[in-house]
Design a protein around this motif. Structure first.
Motif, mmCIF file in Angstrom:
data_model
loop_
_atom_site.group_PDB
_atom_site.id
_atom_site.type_symbol
_atom_site.label_atom_id
_atom_site.label_comp_id
_atom_site.label_asym_id
_atom_site.label_seq_id
_atom_site.Cartn_x
_atom_site.Cartn_y
_atom_site.Cartn_z
ATOM 1 N N ASP A 163 0.799 -1.226 0.000
ATOM 2 C CA ASP A 163 0.000 0.000 0.000
ATOM 3 C C ASP A 163 0.831 1.276 0.000
ATOM 4 N N TYR A 164 2.108 1.203 0.286
ATOM 5 C CA TYR A 164 2.952 2.397 0.284
ATOM 6 C C TYR A 164 3.675 2.602 -1.053
ATOM 7 N N ILE A 165 3.283 1.836 -2.034
ATOM 8 C CA ILE A 165 3.759 2.069 -3.399
ATOM 9 C C ILE A 165 2.604 2.711 -4.170
ATOM 10 N N ASN A 166 2.878 3.888 -4.704
ATOM 11 C CA ASN A 166 1.867 4.617 -5.468
ATOM 12 C C ASN A 166 2.060 4.362 -6.952
ATOM 13 N N TYR A 167 0.973 4.517 -7.701
ATOM 14 C CA TYR A 167 1.042 4.380 -9.155
ATOM 15 C C TYR A 167 0.488 5.641 -9.800
ATOM 16 N N ASP A 168 1.288 6.290 -10.616
ATOM 17 C CA ASP A 168 0.872 7.480 -11.353
ATOM 18 C C ASP A 168 0.429 7.029 -12.740
ATOM 19 N N GLU A 169 -0.854 7.164 -13.035
ATOM 20 C CA GLU A 169 -1.396 6.659 -14.295
ATOM 21 C C GLU A 169 -1.014 7.503 -15.500
ATOM 22 N N HIS A 170 -0.574 8.730 -15.293
ATOM 23 C CA HIS A 170 -0.153 9.547 -16.442
ATOM 24 C C HIS A 170 1.274 9.204 -16.867
ATOM 25 N N THR A 171 2.166 9.035 -15.894
ATOM 26 C CA THR A 171 3.551 8.689 -16.228
ATOM 27 C C THR A 171 3.782 7.184 -16.215
ATOM 28 N N CYS A 172 2.779 6.411 -15.771
ATOM 29 C CA CYS A 172 2.845 4.946 -15.716
ATOM 30 C C CYS A 172 4.031 4.508 -14.855
ATOM 31 N N THR A 173 4.168 5.125 -13.687
ATOM 32 C CA THR A 173 5.316 4.925 -12.820
ATOM 33 C C THR A 173 4.880 4.514 -11.423
ATOM 34 N N PHE A 174 5.531 3.472 -10.896
ATOM 35 C CA PHE A 174 5.349 3.060 -9.506
ATOM 36 C C PHE A 174 6.380 3.788 -8.658
ATOM 37 N N SER A 175 5.962 4.390 -7.540
ATOM 38 C CA SER A 175 6.923 5.095 -6.683
ATOM 39 C C SER A 175 6.794 4.619 -5.235
ATOM 40 N N PHE A 176 7.932 4.612 -4.543
ATOM 41 C CA PHE A 176 8.035 4.105 -3.179
ATOM 42 C C PHE A 176 7.829 5.235 -2.177
ATOM 43 N N HIS A 177 7.032 4.957 -1.124
ATOM 44 C CA HIS A 177 6.762 5.942 -0.075
ATOM 45 C C HIS A 177 6.595 5.239 1.273
ATOM 46 N N LYS A 178 7.578 4.432 1.640
ATOM 47 C CA LYS A 178 7.519 3.675 2.894
ATOM 48 C C LYS A 178 7.995 4.503 4.089
ATOM 49 N N GLY A 179 8.839 5.478 3.854
ATOM 50 C CA GLY A 179 9.376 6.278 4.941
ATOM 51 C C GLY A 179 10.744 5.825 5.396
ATOM 52 N N GLU A 180 11.257 4.778 4.756
ATOM 53 C CA GLU A 180 12.588 4.277 5.082
ATOM 54 C C GLU A 180 13.144 3.513 3.884
ATOM 55 N N THR A 181 14.443 3.348 3.870
ATOM 56 C CA THR A 181 15.088 2.571 2.813
ATOM 57 C C THR A 181 14.782 1.090 3.044
ATOM 58 N N ALA A 182 14.432 0.396 1.981
ATOM 59 C CA ALA A 182 14.115 -1.028 2.089
ATOM 60 C C ALA A 182 14.505 -1.725 0.787
ATOM 61 N N LYS A 183 14.614 -3.042 0.854
ATOM 62 C CA LYS A 183 14.939 -3.838 -0.334
ATOM 63 C C LYS A 183 13.665 -4.445 -0.906
ATOM 64 N N TYR A 184 13.638 -4.479 -2.244
ATOM 65 C CA TYR A 184 12.485 -5.005 -2.970
ATOM 66 C C TYR A 184 12.967 -5.952 -4.059
ATOM 67 N N LYS A 185 12.191 -6.990 -4.269
ATOM 68 C CA LYS A 185 12.453 -7.911 -5.372
ATOM 69 C C LYS A 185 11.531 -7.506 -6.517
#
Length: 165
Positions: free
Chosen positions: A74-96
């Motif tokens: 839920d802390y990953i946003n999706y911008d439908e105009h730029t078709c981009t997923f962005s991270f907003h967790k509040g801290e650095t984290a690792k993702y697969k």
């Protein structure tokens, strides 16, 4: 004589401004959304392409997804105009980040941004471990192909938390 010159100058300026209007390229238009597992065929127009600042290989069309098919974080946003997923967790984290696709006509790349620059994630394993800060972003792009036809099936594109074993 000055009146005739002024009138001719005004007429030529009007002609030049109208010819420029015909040559202008329209505003960026995102691609329609695609579903995972379904073949996506689309005839791109010039407005579907963007030029990546770092890339000299040409313009790309940014693939447009349904967020719920890509991640349940839920802390990953999706911008439908730029078709981009962005991270907003509040801290650095690792993702697969993992993907699987098939395309006969287009070269597909999965890329991430950091500090305003885009970097490729592609490797031979079709997955990438990304250490992401808030504001970093991910998107998938298709390089422009002949006839501007986009023909791709994305079987998997997944963003999930990564836990080291």
């Amino acid at each position: 004589m000055n009146k005739i010159f002024t009138i001719l100058l005004c007429l030529s300026m009007i002609c030049v401004s109208q010819s420029c209007d015909n040559d202008e390229i329209g505003e960026y238009t995102p691609l329609p959304k695609l579903h995972l597992g379904e073949t996506f065929k689309y005839q791109c127009i010039p407005e579907n392409y963007v030029q990546l600042a770092y890339d000299t290989l040409g313009k790309v069309a940014v693939l447009n997804f349904y967020k719920e098919e890509i991640t349940d974080l839920d802390y990953i946003n999706y911008d439908e105009h730029t078709c981009t997923f962005s991270f907003h967790k509040g801290e650095t984290a690792k993702y697969k980040i993992s993907w699987d696709y098939q395309s006969e006509t287009n070269s597909i790349r999965f890329i991430y941004s950091q500090n305003g620059m885009w970097y490729r994630m592609n490797n031979s394993k079709n997955e990438y471990i990304l250490e992401a800060n808030d504001g970093m972003a991910i998107r998938a792009v298709a390089y422009r192909a002949s006839y501007d036809l986009l023909n791709v099936t994305v079987y998997r594109f997944r963003i999930e938390e990564y836990e080291e074993k």
